[in-house]
Motif scaffolding. Structure first.
Motif, PDB file in Angstrom:
ATOM      1  N   ASP A 209      -8.706 -12.447 -31.680  1.00 24.90           N
ATOM      2  CA  ASP A 209      -8.936 -13.823 -31.704  1.00 24.90           C
ATOM      3  C   ASP A 209     -10.493 -13.962 -32.365  1.00 24.90           C
ATOM      4  O   ASP A 209     -11.412 -14.339 -31.569  1.00 24.90           O
ATOM      5  CB  ASP A 209      -8.527 -14.724 -30.562  1.00 24.90           C
ATOM      6  CG  ASP A 209      -8.592 -16.110 -30.928  1.00 24.90           C
ATOM      7  OD1 ASP A 209      -9.044 -16.521 -32.000  1.00 24.90           O
ATOM      8  OD2 ASP A 209      -7.978 -16.912 -29.968  1.00 24.90           O
TER       9      ASP A 209
ATOM     10  N   THR B 276     -11.831 -16.649 -34.280  1.00 20.73           N
ATOM     11  CA  THR B 276     -12.206 -17.909 -34.011  1.00 20.73           C
ATOM     12  C   THR B 276     -12.793 -18.100 -32.763  1.00 20.73           C
ATOM     13  O   THR B 276     -13.721 -18.652 -32.431  1.00 20.73           O
ATOM     14  CB  THR B 276     -11.001 -18.865 -34.373  1.00 20.73           C
ATOM     15  OG1 THR B 276     -10.772 -18.678 -35.818  1.00 20.73           O
ATOM     16  CG2 THR B 276     -11.441 -20.252 -34.072  1.00 20.73           C
ATOM     17  N   THR B 277     -12.052 -17.705 -31.690  1.00 16.86           N
ATOM     18  CA  THR B 277     -12.474 -17.861 -30.297  1.00 16.86           C
ATOM     19  C   THR B 277     -13.601 -17.065 -29.802  1.00 16.86           C
ATOM     20  O   THR B 277     -14.670 -17.358 -29.187  1.00 16.86           O
ATOM     21  CB  THR B 277     -11.416 -17.566 -29.264  1.00 16.86           C
ATOM     22  OG1 THR B 277     -10.070 -18.244 -29.724  1.00 16.86           O
ATOM     23  CG2 THR B 277     -11.824 -17.765 -27.992  1.00 16.86           C
TER      24      THR B 277
ATOM     25  N   SER C  59     -16.657 -18.863 -31.363  1.00 15.19           N
ATOM     26  CA  SER C  59     -16.686 -19.884 -30.645  1.00 15.19           C
ATOM     27  C   SER C  59     -17.569 -19.557 -29.305  1.00 15.19           C
ATOM     28  O   SER C  59     -18.698 -20.231 -29.038  1.00 15.19           O
ATOM     29  CB  SER C  59     -15.664 -20.917 -30.402  1.00 15.19           C
ATOM     30  OG  SER C  59     -15.688 -21.808 -29.568  1.00 15.19           O
TER      31      SER C  59
ATOM     32  N   TRP D 121      -8.347  -9.285 -41.837  1.00 17.08           N
ATOM     33  CA  TRP D 121      -8.297 -10.575 -41.360  1.00 17.08           C
ATOM     34  C   TRP D 121      -6.829 -11.214 -41.467  1.00 17.08           C
ATOM     35  O   TRP D 121      -5.805 -10.457 -41.863  1.00 17.08           O
ATOM     36  CB  TRP D 121      -9.013 -11.320 -42.752  1.00 17.08           C
ATOM     37  CG  TRP D 121      -9.301 -12.920 -42.517  1.00 17.08           C
ATOM     38  CD1 TRP D 121      -8.686 -13.946 -42.551  1.00 17.08           C
ATOM     39  CD2 TRP D 121     -10.424 -13.233 -41.804  1.00 17.08           C
ATOM     40  NE1 TRP D 121      -9.358 -15.047 -42.189  1.00 17.08           N
ATOM     41  CE2 TRP D 121     -10.489 -14.561 -41.612  1.00 17.08           C
ATOM     42  CE3 TRP D 121     -11.436 -12.373 -41.025  1.00 17.08           C
ATOM     43  CZ2 TRP D 121     -11.511 -15.351 -40.992  1.00 17.08           C
ATOM     44  CZ3 TRP D 121     -12.567 -13.070 -40.372  1.00 17.08           C
ATOM     45  CH2 TRP D 121     -12.398 -14.637 -40.400  1.00 17.08           C
TER      46      TRP D 121
ATOM     47  N   GLN E 217      -6.694 -16.817 -38.725  1.00 19.05           N
ATOM     48  CA  GLN E 217      -8.286 -16.517 -38.190  1.00 19.05           C
ATOM     49  C   GLN E 217      -9.174 -17.377 -38.923  1.00 19.05           C
ATOM     50  O   GLN E 217     -10.413 -17.650 -38.772  1.00 19.05           O
ATOM     51  CB  GLN E 217      -8.681 -15.458 -38.352  1.00 19.05           C
ATOM     52  CG  GLN E 217      -7.821 -14.209 -37.670  1.00 19.05           C
ATOM     53  CD  GLN E 217      -7.759 -14.388 -36.357  1.00 19.05           C
ATOM     54  OE1 GLN E 217      -8.905 -14.941 -35.498  1.00 19.05           O
ATOM     55  NE2 GLN E 217      -6.641 -14.149 -35.393  1.00 19.05           N
ATOM     56  N   THR E 218      -8.586 -18.699 -39.959  1.00 21.51           N
ATOM     57  CA  THR E 218      -9.261 -19.135 -40.816  1.00 21.51           C
ATOM     58  C   THR E 218     -10.461 -20.246 -39.881  1.00 21.51           C
ATOM     59  O   THR E 218      -9.841 -20.878 -38.857  1.00 21.51           O
ATOM     60  CB  THR E 218      -8.391 -20.000 -41.464  1.00 21.51           C
ATOM     61  OG1 THR E 218      -7.596 -19.261 -42.389  1.00 21.51           O
ATOM     62  CG2 THR E 218      -9.375 -20.963 -42.580  1.00 21.51           C
ATOM     63  N   PRO E 219     -11.600 -20.210 -40.034  1.00 23.70           N
ATOM     64  CA  PRO E 219     -12.634 -21.080 -39.440  1.00 23.70           C
ATOM     65  C   PRO E 219     -12.167 -22.382 -39.359  1.00 23.70           C
ATOM     66  O   PRO E 219     -12.042 -23.103 -40.792  1.00 23.70           O
ATOM     67  CB  PRO E 219     -14.002 -20.502 -40.230  1.00 23.70           C
ATOM     68  CG  PRO E 219     -13.810 -19.315 -40.777  1.00 23.70           C
ATOM     69  CD  PRO E 219     -12.409 -19.381 -41.248  1.00 23.70           C
ATOM     70  N   SER E 220     -11.973 -23.078 -38.287  1.00 16.37           N
ATOM     71  CA  SER E 220     -11.577 -24.580 -38.357  1.00 16.37           C
ATOM     72  C   SER E 220     -12.684 -25.300 -38.373  1.00 16.37           C
ATOM     73  O   SER E 220     -13.715 -25.267 -38.289  1.00 16.37           O
ATOM     74  CB  SER E 220     -10.600 -24.679 -37.175  1.00 16.37           C
ATOM     75  OG  SER E 220     -11.554 -24.544 -36.033  1.00 16.37           O
TER      76      SER E 220
ATOM     77  N   LEU F 212     -14.347 -25.275 -35.012  1.00 17.14           N
ATOM     78  CA  LEU F 212     -15.517 -24.287 -35.081  1.00 17.14           C
ATOM     79  C   LEU F 212     -16.529 -24.838 -35.581  1.00 17.14           C
ATOM     80  O   LEU F 212     -17.757 -24.465 -35.280  1.00 17.14           O
ATOM     81  CB  LEU F 212     -14.783 -22.998 -35.602  1.00 17.14           C
ATOM     82  CG  LEU F 212     -15.744 -21.874 -35.651  1.00 17.14           C
ATOM     83  CD1 LEU F 212     -16.080 -21.490 -34.169  1.00 17.14           C
ATOM     84  CD2 LEU F 212     -15.296 -20.661 -36.345  1.00 17.14           C
ATOM     85  N   GLN F 213     -16.346 -25.529 -37.011  1.00 14.44           N
ATOM     86  CA  GLN F 213     -17.591 -25.863 -37.650  1.00 14.44           C
ATOM     87  C   GLN F 213     -18.328 -26.915 -36.854  1.00 14.44           C
ATOM     88  O   GLN F 213     -19.550 -26.712 -36.784  1.00 14.44           O
ATOM     89  CB  GLN F 213     -17.072 -26.671 -38.898  1.00 14.44           C
ATOM     90  CG  GLN F 213     -18.335 -27.323 -39.866  1.00 14.44           C
ATOM     91  CD  GLN F 213     -17.693 -27.987 -41.001  1.00 14.44           C
ATOM     92  OE1 GLN F 213     -16.504 -28.260 -41.051  1.00 14.44           O
ATOM     93  NE2 GLN F 213     -18.724 -28.785 -41.781  1.00 14.44           N
TER      94      GLN F 213
ATOM     95  N   TYR G  54     -18.785 -22.322 -44.544  1.00 12.95           N
ATOM     96  CA  TYR G  54     -19.348 -20.967 -44.098  1.00 12.95           C
ATOM     97  C   TYR G  54     -19.682 -20.382 -45.586  1.00 12.95           C
ATOM     98  O   TYR G  54     -18.984 -20.747 -46.425  1.00 12.95           O
ATOM     99  CB  TYR G  54     -18.515 -20.359 -43.236  1.00 12.95           C
ATOM    100  CG  TYR G  54     -17.166 -20.207 -43.631  1.00 12.95           C
ATOM    101  CD1 TYR G  54     -16.518 -19.459 -44.508  1.00 12.95           C
ATOM    102  CD2 TYR G  54     -16.212 -21.570 -43.244  1.00 12.95           C
ATOM    103  CE1 TYR G  54     -15.308 -19.142 -44.578  1.00 12.95           C
ATOM    104  CE2 TYR G  54     -15.186 -21.224 -43.720  1.00 12.95           C
ATOM    105  CZ  TYR G  54     -14.417 -20.145 -44.371  1.00 12.95           C
ATOM    106  OH  TYR G  54     -13.011 -20.229 -44.661  1.00 12.95           O
TER     107      TYR G  54
END
Length: 507
Positions: free
Chosen positions: A265, A267-268, A271, A306, A310-313, A316-317, A345
């Motif tokens: 994961d 993204t997590t 974060s 990838w 997993q796309t940066p959300s 997350l931004q 990003y």
């Protein structure tokens, strides 16, 4: 010989007697200042930056870092009241008439002198006979032509660089000037086997070996490093060394030798890592490894796998923005459609170590050399007419208008970028009106500058801090603002509004 842009400085007129116990030199007397370009400043009062003249004058050792000698100086005196003011440069670390290279006087104001030093060190000293009429001056000295290696002994406090990138045509600037807190993250999930992981490690090594690294939290120069891997297990990342205490060799020796095939994961992991690594030091709050307040901060994720999930959300931004952290994703032979190179990003897919220079130029040096891609960390809006205002950074955290107050962000967000050279334009809408500019700014003093031009003629220049505002009227059709920043500390930036409410005076 290298050519340097000479940066201007807003000169405050000295109203008090020049000698003052609170008068400081920007570069402390007898300090050792390292760099291939060093700014020159008059003495100033720390509380309000008013021009003053210290009892002992200002003098310091300029150390080019062990690879270049010194070659140029340009200084401008702003309406000097004492014509005896002068800079004297000496070959070596001490002021000695037998080693004097050149003297730069008020009469030389605005010109460039060329000279040669035989070592990496010169001593720079400012003096004037009349201490009650302090001069305002600004300028820079530059290191140029290469010296014979036998004459160069690197200073004991600085590790010898593994490369000499400023002689490498692949780099637009010297990568050792990068001043970031950088977390290197390597994704251990790979569908490209050991070759993919080895390639990620090689790319990471090629990058960190370019940097000048420090573990000093008080420094505004150099890079501090951390290393983490992305794992399948909560919190989905694992620190691989002491936070902000790692050298390039530490990172190189701690990169993962084995990968995983289990989905992770990302993204997590990002974060959680940004929350752990990037907290500024706040009085009364326990934080064993704080990030620096006034430098750029970034996570550089190396991955050979990838997934669309997993796309940066947007969430997350927001977390990255709250910490003032930038994200770059370096994909090894990846081409995921969900990653957008024009998003908040930065993203690039690499296949060899030879690709490292373009992403360093683009992301970390703000240099377009070898590529024409936008650096999403440092976006600008060149046209000010859309909303009658400009700001840098785009999420400027200072007051946007009169009566507003500075935000209390504790240095956690909203800082502009290093190596900025941004130009904004405003076109007058009503010919019978004056344009009133209101400027709020917090810039690194005598390093970062906001200059204004009226129909091509420079009219104002700002640096340092004004917590109230500066306001002035301009009678011009085209008003241009140019913002430049150096390689070191970054502040909260500026906000400028343009108003056409005053009629032009009748003749």
């Amino acid at each position: 010989m290298l050519t340097f842009l000479i940066l201007s400085w807003l000169a405050f007129s000295g109203t008090d007697a020049g000698t003052d116990a609170d008068c400081s030199c920007y570069n402390k007397r007898d300090s050792n200042v390292t760099g291939t370009k060093i700014g020159l400043s008059n003495g100033y009062k720390p509380d309000n930056f008013e021009t003053c003249y210290p009892d002992a004058g200002c003098g310091f050792i300029a150390d080019s870092g062990g690879a270049t000698g010194w070659s140029t100086i340009t200084v401008t005196f702003s309406t000097p009241t004492d014509t005896t003011g002068k800079f004297t440069l000496y070959n070596g670390k001490v002021a000695d008439n037998s080693t004097k290279i050149t003297t730069f006087t008020v009469a030389d104001s605005g010109t460039t002198k060329s000279y040669t030093s035989s070592t990496q060190y010169i001593y720079v000293e400012y003096t004037q006979d009349n201490a009650t009429s302090p001069n305002a001056y600004y300028g820079s000295i530059g290191a140029g032509g290469l010296l014979p290696p036998s004459t160069i002994t690197p200073p004991s406090t600085t590790a010898a660089p593994t490369t000499t990138p400023y002689t490498n045509p692949n780099f637009g600037r010297d990568p050792q000037l990068i001043s970031h807190d950088i977390l290197i993250m390597v994704n251990q999930r790979t569908t490209q086997g050991s070759d993919g992981l080895a390639a990620l490690n090689s790319l990471a090594k090629s990058f960190v070996n370019l940097l000048s690294v420090t573990d000093d939290i008080t420094s505004l120069y150099k890079t501090r490093l951390g290393l983490a891997t992305v794992t399948p297990y909560s919190p989905f990342y694992a620190a691989q060394g002491e936070i902000w205490k790692m050298s390039a060799a530490d990172v190189n020796g701690s990169l993962p030798n084995s990968g995983v095939s289990i989905d992770v994961d990302i993204t997590t992991a990002l974060s959680n890592a940004v929350n752990t690594f990037f907290n500024v030091s706040i009085t009364g709050v326990s934080n064993p490894a704080p990030t620096r307040k006034n430098v750029q901060r970034s996570i550089l994720l190396f991955t050979a796998w990838w997934s669309e999930s997993q796309t940066p959300s947007e969430d997350l931004q927001k977390k990255f923005a709250a910490k003032g952290v930038n994200l770059a994703i370096i994909g090894y032979n990846t081409s995921p459609g969900s990653l957008n190179s024009n998003d908040w990003y930065n993203y690039v897919s690499l296949s060899t170590d030879a690709d490292v220079a373009p992403f360093v130029n683009r992301f970390y040096l703000n240099s377009g050399l070898n590529n024409n891609l936008t650096n999403n960390w440092c976006k600008i809006i060149a046209d000010a007419n859309a909303n009658n205002s400009i700001s840098e950074p785009s999420d400027f955290f200072g007051p946007p208008k009169n009566g507003a107050s500075w935000g209390t962000d504790n240095g956690q967000k909203s800082r502009y970028c290093n190596f900025q050279d941004s130009t904004y334009t405003y076109q007058r809408k009503e010919q019978d009106k004056l344009v009133t500019l209101t400027v709020f700014y917090e810039l690194e003093v005598e390093k970062d500058f906001l200059k204004f031009f009226a129909d091509g003629v420079e009219i104002e220049s700002f640096t340092g801090v004004d917590v109230n505002n500066a306001s002035f009227d301009v009678d011009a059709n085209i008003i241009t603002a140019r913002f430049t920043s150096d390689a070191a500390g970054i502040q909260r930036g500026f906000s400028v509004t343009f108003e056409e409410t005053k009629s032009k005076p009748t003749s």
